[in-house]
Design a protein around this motif. Structure first.
Motif, PDB file in Angstrom:
ATOM      1  N   LYS A  13       0.863  -1.175   0.000  1.00 43.07           N
ATOM      2  CA  LYS A  13       0.000   0.000   0.000  1.00 43.07           C
ATOM      3  C   LYS A  13       0.893   1.216   0.000  1.00 43.07           C
ATOM      4  O   LYS A  13       1.742   1.369   0.877  1.00 43.07           O
ATOM      5  CB  LYS A  13      -0.901   0.003   1.242  1.00 43.07           C
ATOM      6  N   ARG A  49      -6.331  -2.993   7.878  1.00 43.31           N
ATOM      7  CA  ARG A  49      -7.419  -2.356   7.128  1.00 43.31           C
ATOM      8  C   ARG A  49      -7.565  -2.981   5.744  1.00 43.31           C
ATOM      9  O   ARG A  49      -8.673  -3.098   5.230  1.00 43.31           O
ATOM     10  CB  ARG A  49      -7.170  -0.847   7.013  1.00 43.31           C
ATOM     11  N   LEU A  52      -9.438  -6.251   5.989  1.00 44.31           N
ATOM     12  CA  LEU A  52     -10.878  -6.094   6.208  1.00 44.31           C
ATOM     13  C   LEU A  52     -11.565  -5.386   5.042  1.00 44.31           C
ATOM     14  O   LEU A  52     -12.766  -5.100   5.102  1.00 44.31           O
ATOM     15  CB  LEU A  52     -11.116  -5.293   7.495  1.00 44.31           C
ATOM     16  N   GLY A  53     -10.802  -5.102   3.996  1.00 45.12           N
ATOM     17  CA  GLY A  53     -11.398  -4.456   2.829  1.00 45.12           C
ATOM     18  C   GLY A  53     -11.778  -3.004   3.067  1.00 45.12           C
ATOM     19  O   GLY A  53     -12.587  -2.453   2.330  1.00 45.12           O
ATOM     20  N   LEU A  54     -11.201  -2.370   4.093  1.00 41.56           N
ATOM     21  CA  LEU A  54     -11.511  -0.967   4.348  1.00 41.56           C
ATOM     22  C   LEU A  54     -10.735  -0.061   3.403  1.00 41.56           C
ATOM     23  O   LEU A  54     -11.174   1.032   3.073  1.00 41.56           O
ATOM     24  CB  LEU A  54     -11.204  -0.600   5.801  1.00 41.56           C
ATOM     25  N   ILE A  55      -9.550  -0.518   3.005  1.00 35.73           N
ATOM     26  CA  ILE A  55      -8.811   0.200   1.966  1.00 35.73           C
ATOM     27  C   ILE A  55      -8.352  -0.826   0.932  1.00 35.73           C
ATOM     28  O   ILE A  55      -8.216  -2.019   1.235  1.00 35.73           O
ATOM     29  CB  ILE A  55      -7.591   0.965   2.521  1.00 35.73           C
ATOM     30  N   LYS A  56      -8.127  -0.365  -0.266  1.00 40.38           N
ATOM     31  CA  LYS A  56      -7.720  -1.265  -1.353  1.00 40.38           C
ATOM     32  C   LYS A  56      -6.199  -1.324  -1.425  1.00 40.38           C
ATOM     33  O   LYS A  56      -5.534  -0.287  -1.368  1.00 40.38           O
ATOM     34  CB  LYS A  56      -8.278  -0.755  -2.685  1.00 40.38           C
TER      35      LYS A  56
END
Lengths: 304, 247
Positions: A13, A49, A52-56
């Protein structure tokens, strides 16, 4: 592959060109407690995150329960309970109402609310507005919320952050019981090794976005095992004699430092030195604490 | 659909105990006071007289308070998530972002509908209390209340988008007020009025057979285009933003 519950491949990321998470390969097996360690800002929360799929992710992939998170997100999230950073709650509602709001989304039977409150020991305070709760109670309510949907996997980000020692102990006991009593796999992050080492079976250490260690806690302990330091009258001569006998060691500040040695070897070393008329002044064991090793790993250069 | 309804009921629970719901009846009640005190021109037919009363009620309500209430509602439905880190909690559950967005939007729309229903009911009460002759003009009342509701939906979409983007409670409200206040001037302009989204609730609520000046009394078609157009732009913008937002 065997039963990896969570497996990430080259997860990255980047924020404005800087890699906050840098090719992280996380492997978490079923039924274990995985301690996810690293100093603040190392990329733990960012990684979580992404799980949990909160950010890509910028690059790389996440597989949970053997399925791609990208393609089967809802299906996967249904089986995960999580608590990220600080507990989320609606202060004007009571503990029961907070859980009821979540229960309506997860569509589990109403009886679950009483069950999870019992598990985290909040039954007594169930009817009180949450804004009057202590941080420890809020944290336990957060764990209760995470458990509500009967998850197979629990992801807890710094669950003991800001708690007092008794609060830390309570949360730790709670987490330790998860695999045994409920068959739940746990990922728990922390910036303190001492907090995790008493419950985790595997640890992953992340530093500046990179995974620098990932193995069982025993393996980490083995690395921290002590060395034997021997002070003798003629260190150079004595070391030569010991090397000839097949021991491994070196001179350190005029003392002989011997790596990982069991009791019998120490006995043989002392006997040999005495027989060769060296005066043995001191035989000491030097132990590196796990914390020291952790700090060393975390403090090392990026190439580790 | 089932998961959307479950989400909606969870959202409703959060709001049910909130003190903000006491704000909802304020504007219709104020409008009712205006309706009771206003002086319609004597000698006109009862229907026209009542239209003037209804216009008076609509002015304060739809020009300022309804648009502002729309913004308050949008802030309120996002407030608990912003305050307690609730976005992470909600979105790490098995719900999609469009579902959550739709649930929040539906909640705003339902509350606005309740406000407009109360407005309609109070207007009818004014009609009877003041003893207007003849039957209650249902069509006029219904058009006013429903029209105001529909015309405030685009504003709700915009405010929801702004509230999602900013974790502050007050900032979205400030935006809302900044755009609402010019209404006082804009509704008098036949050139700008028809295209200004914040003016539409008032234009929709003032009875068609009442007074005509400025942008008031324009044909319904021009309202429909502005309302529908801004609704699509604001809703799509908010949804696209929410879909991409890092939580």
């Amino acid at each position: 592959m065997s039963e990896w519950i969570i497996q990430t491949k080259d997860l990255c990321k980047s924020y404005r060109g800087r890699l906050a998470v840098d090719h992280v390969n996380l492997n978490i097996a079923r039924g274990e407690i995985y301690g996810f360690l690293g100093p603040n800002g190392a990329g733990k929360t960012t990684t979580i995150r992404m799980l949990l799929g909160l950010i890509k992710p910028t690059r790389g992939s996440v597989e949970i329960f053997g399925k791609s998170l990208k393609r089967e997100k809802l299906h996967i999230l249904r089986k995960i309970g999580s608590l990220v950073e600080y507990p989320s709650y609606y202060g004007h509602l009571t503990a029961v109402e907070n859980l009821e709001a979540i229960r309506r989304i997860l569509d589990v039977p109403k009886t679950r609310i009483a069950q999870v409150l019992e598990t985290v020991g909040l039954t007594k305070d169930a009817k009180r507005p949450v804004k009057g709760f202590s941080l420890g109670m809020k944290q336990r309510l957060g764990i209760a919320a995470a458990l509500l949907g009967e998850p197979e996997m629990l992801i807890l980000d710094e669950p003991t952050n800001g708690l007092d020692p008794s609060g830390i102990l309570e949360i730790r006991e709670l987490i330790k019981a998860m695999p045994k009593q409920h068959g739940i796999t746990v990922l728990v992050s922390s910036h303190l090794l001492s907090e995790v080492e008493q419950m985790a079976s595997t640890v992953g250490i992340i530093r500046q976005g990179r995974m620098v260690f990932q193995d069982t806690i025993e393996s980490l302990r083995r690395q921290s095992e002590g060395s034997i330091s021997v002070a003798v009258s003629e260190p150079e001569e004595a070391l030569l004699a010991l090397l000839r006998m097949g021991f491994r060691g070196k001179l350190e500040n005029g003392r002989i430092a011997l790596e990982r040695t069991d009791d019998q070897s120490v006995a043989r070393i002392v006997k040999a030195l005495v027989e060769q008329n060296h005066a043995v002044y001191r035989v000491e064991e030097k132990r590196k604490s796990l914390e020291e090793l952790f700090l060393q790993i975390v403090g090392e250069g990026g190439g580790a | 659909m089932r998961s959307f309804l479950r989400l909606l009921s969870a959202e409703r629970l959060k709001l049910a105990k909130s003190r903000f719901r006491w704000l909802l009846p304020a504007s219709p009640l104020l409008a009712a006071v205006v309706g009771l005190l206003s002086n319609p021109p004597a000698g006109a037919p009862p229907r026209v007289e009542f239209a003037v009363v209804l216009s008076g009620m609509s002015f304060l309500h739809a020009m300022l308070l309804l648009p502002i209430l729309t913004g308050i509602l949008a802030s309120v439905v996002c407030r608990y998530e912003h305050a307690g880190g609730g976005w992470k909690l909600l979105l790490s559950m098995p719900v999609t972002r469009p579902q959550l967005y739709a649930a929040k939007y539906a909640l705003i729309a339902l509350h606005l509908a309740a406000v407009q229903a109360l407005f309609g009911a109070l207007a009818a009460a004014v009609f009877y209390v003041r003893g207007f002759e003849g039957p209650l003009p249902w069509d006029m009342l219904l058009q006013s209340a429903a029209g105001g509701w529909i015309a405030s939906l685009p504003l709700a979409a915009l405010q929801l988008g702004v509230s999602l983007a900013w974790s502050s409670f007050a900032a979205p409200l400030a935006v809302n007020v900044v755009f609402t206040l010019p209404n006082i001037l804009i509704v008098n302009s036949a050139d700008v009025g028809p295209y200004y989204p914040w003016a539409q609730p008032l234009l929709a609520m003032v009875p068609r057979d009442g007074e005509t000046f400025g942008a008031l009394g324009l044909p319904l078609e021009s309202l429909t285009v502005t309302v529908l157009g801004s609704f699509i732009v604001f809703l799509a913008g908010g949804l696209l933003y929410f879909q991409r937002k890092d939580i």
